[in-house]
Design a protein around this motif. Structure first.
Motif, PDB file in Angstrom:
ATOM      1  N   LEU A 241       0.828  -1.209   0.000  1.00 45.19           N
ATOM      2  CA  LEU A 241       0.000   0.000   0.000  1.00 45.19           C
ATOM      3  C   LEU A 241       0.864   1.263   0.000  1.00 45.19           C
ATOM      4  CD1 LEU A 241      -2.864   1.152   0.152  1.00 45.19           C
ATOM      5  CD2 LEU A 241      -2.703   1.045   2.646  1.00 45.19           C
ATOM      6  N   ALA A 242       1.912   1.264   0.831  1.00 50.05           N
ATOM      7  CA  ALA A 242       2.786   2.436   0.902  1.00 50.05           C
ATOM      8  C   ALA A 242       3.494   2.692  -0.423  1.00 50.05           C
ATOM      9  CB  ALA A 242       3.807   2.256   2.020  1.00 50.05           C
TER      10      ALA A 242
ATOM     11  N   VAL B 120       2.555   1.667  -3.488  1.00 51.32           N
ATOM     12  CA  VAL B 120       1.600   2.051  -4.543  1.00 51.32           C
ATOM     13  C   VAL B 120       1.222   3.519  -4.404  1.00 51.32           C
ATOM     14  CG1 VAL B 120      -0.752   1.717  -5.378  1.00 51.32           C
ATOM     15  CG2 VAL B 120       0.692  -0.260  -4.931  1.00 51.32           C
ATOM     16  N   LEU B 121       0.892   3.945  -3.197  1.00 54.54           N
ATOM     17  CA  LEU B 121       0.515   5.345  -2.984  1.00 54.54           C
ATOM     18  C   LEU B 121       1.684   6.287  -3.251  1.00 54.54           C
ATOM     19  CD1 LEU B 121      -1.686   5.047   0.246  1.00 54.54           C
ATOM     20  CD2 LEU B 121      -2.439   5.308  -2.128  1.00 54.54           C
ATOM     21  N   SER B 122       2.874   5.883  -2.798  1.00 52.60           N
ATOM     22  CA  SER B 122       4.054   6.710  -3.035  1.00 52.60           C
ATOM     23  C   SER B 122       4.359   6.812  -4.527  1.00 52.60           C
ATOM     24  CB  SER B 122       5.262   6.143  -2.296  1.00 52.60           C
ATOM     25  OG  SER B 122       5.038   6.106  -0.908  1.00 52.60           O
TER      26      SER B 122
ATOM     27  N   PHE C 274       2.284   6.421  -7.077  1.00 47.95           N
ATOM     28  CA  PHE C 274       1.253   7.227  -7.738  1.00 47.95           C
ATOM     29  C   PHE C 274       1.502   8.713  -7.502  1.00 47.95           C
ATOM     30  CE2 PHE C 274      -2.904   9.346  -7.722  1.00 47.95           C
ATOM     31  CZ  PHE C 274      -3.363   9.016  -8.982  1.00 47.95           C
ATOM     32  N   ALA C 275       1.825   9.080  -6.254  1.00 46.09           N
ATOM     33  CA  ALA C 275       2.076  10.481  -5.930  1.00 46.09           C
ATOM     34  C   ALA C 275       3.300  11.008  -6.667  1.00 46.09           C
ATOM     35  CB  ALA C 275       2.243  10.643  -4.422  1.00 46.09           C
TER      36      ALA C 275
ATOM     37  N   LYS D 267       2.502  11.617 -10.355  1.00 47.26           N
ATOM     38  CA  LYS D 267       1.686  12.810 -10.534  1.00 47.26           C
ATOM     39  C   LYS D 267       2.502  14.082 -10.345  1.00 47.26           C
ATOM     40  CE  LYS D 267      -2.225  11.133 -11.729  1.00 47.26           C
ATOM     41  NZ  LYS D 267      -2.734  11.420 -13.107  1.00 47.26           N
TER      42      LYS D 267
END
Length: 225
Positions: free
Chosen positions: A20-21, A23-25, A27-28, A31
């Motif tokens: 989770l960490a 994937v979110l990192s 994606f951020a 972007k």
């Protein structure tokens, strides 16, 4: 009662947290990188448009022309991926040599001084990022509105972002492996006192020992006592 392995629970929780960490990192980061590249391209388009507006003049015959060519040589190369266009109802549109015999079609802006950045199809249906602005020019002391447009290949943004994404995926995959190994080692070391406790209880059950011996963490010391 058997409620499953504590080791597996901890490893599963670590795996979910790591995934989770990352994937979110990831994606951020993608972007943020995309916004930075887009901002750079927009600044370049704005600089080209300012040069275009500065070179625009009205001749003695009342027609618009460019007093000088823009600095970027790609405007002179056919289908180079960088284009400009000037639209005025009083004469035929002016276009950069890079457009060759094509033109860029866009709905007109409503008000003078307005500007917009948008995506549009260019030569050969190539996706473009375009910046358009309406400026006012004087012809025989009469103001007229002229639409200035500069556009660049959308690959100026998409290709760096795609390359960054590929390298980021490789890096995050390597980091995931490292974190997974670190989590496994952490769980193994953290559960070592419980393994010793289980071994000691097994010796007591088999009559090999009368009491537990050794030092244990404070968290399980009351149970040991």
């Amino acid at each position: 009662m058997n409620n499953g392995s504590l080791r597996l629970r901890l490893l599963a929780a670590s795996a979910v947290s790591i995934l989770l960490a990352l994937v979110l990192s990831g994606f951020a980061l993608i972007k943020v990188f995309e916004s930075q590249v887009s901002a750079r391209v927009e600044r370049e388009l704005n600089n080209h448009l300012l040069q275009l507006a500065g070179a625009l003049e009205t001749g003695l015959d009342g027609k618009l022309y460019l007093a000088r060519q823009l600095a970027d040589p790609r405007f002179q190369q056919p289908l180079s991926g960088l284009y400009w266009q000037i639209v005025w109802t009083e004469q035929e549109p002016l276009r950069s040599r890079s457009l060759w015999d094509e033109s860029i079609s866009a709905l007109p802006l409503a008000t003078s001084g307005a500007s917009r950045i948008f995506h549009i199809s260019g030569p050969g249906a190539t996706p473009l990022i375009a910046l358009e602005r309406v400026v006012t020019v004087l012809r025989q002391n009469q103001p007229y509105e002229v639409r200035l447009l500069v556009g660049t290949d959308a690959a100026e943004v998409s290709e760096p972002v795609a390359s960054f994404t590929r390298w980021l995926l490789v890096s995050l995959s390597a980091l995931a492996v490292f974190l997974a190994v670190a989590a496994w080692a952490q769980v193994k070391v953290g559960l070592r006192p419980l393994e010793a406790l289980r071994a000691g209880l097994g010796q007591i059950r088999q009559g090999e020992s009368a009491r537990l011996s050794g030092s244990y963490p404070v968290e399980i010391a009351p149970l040991v006592e």
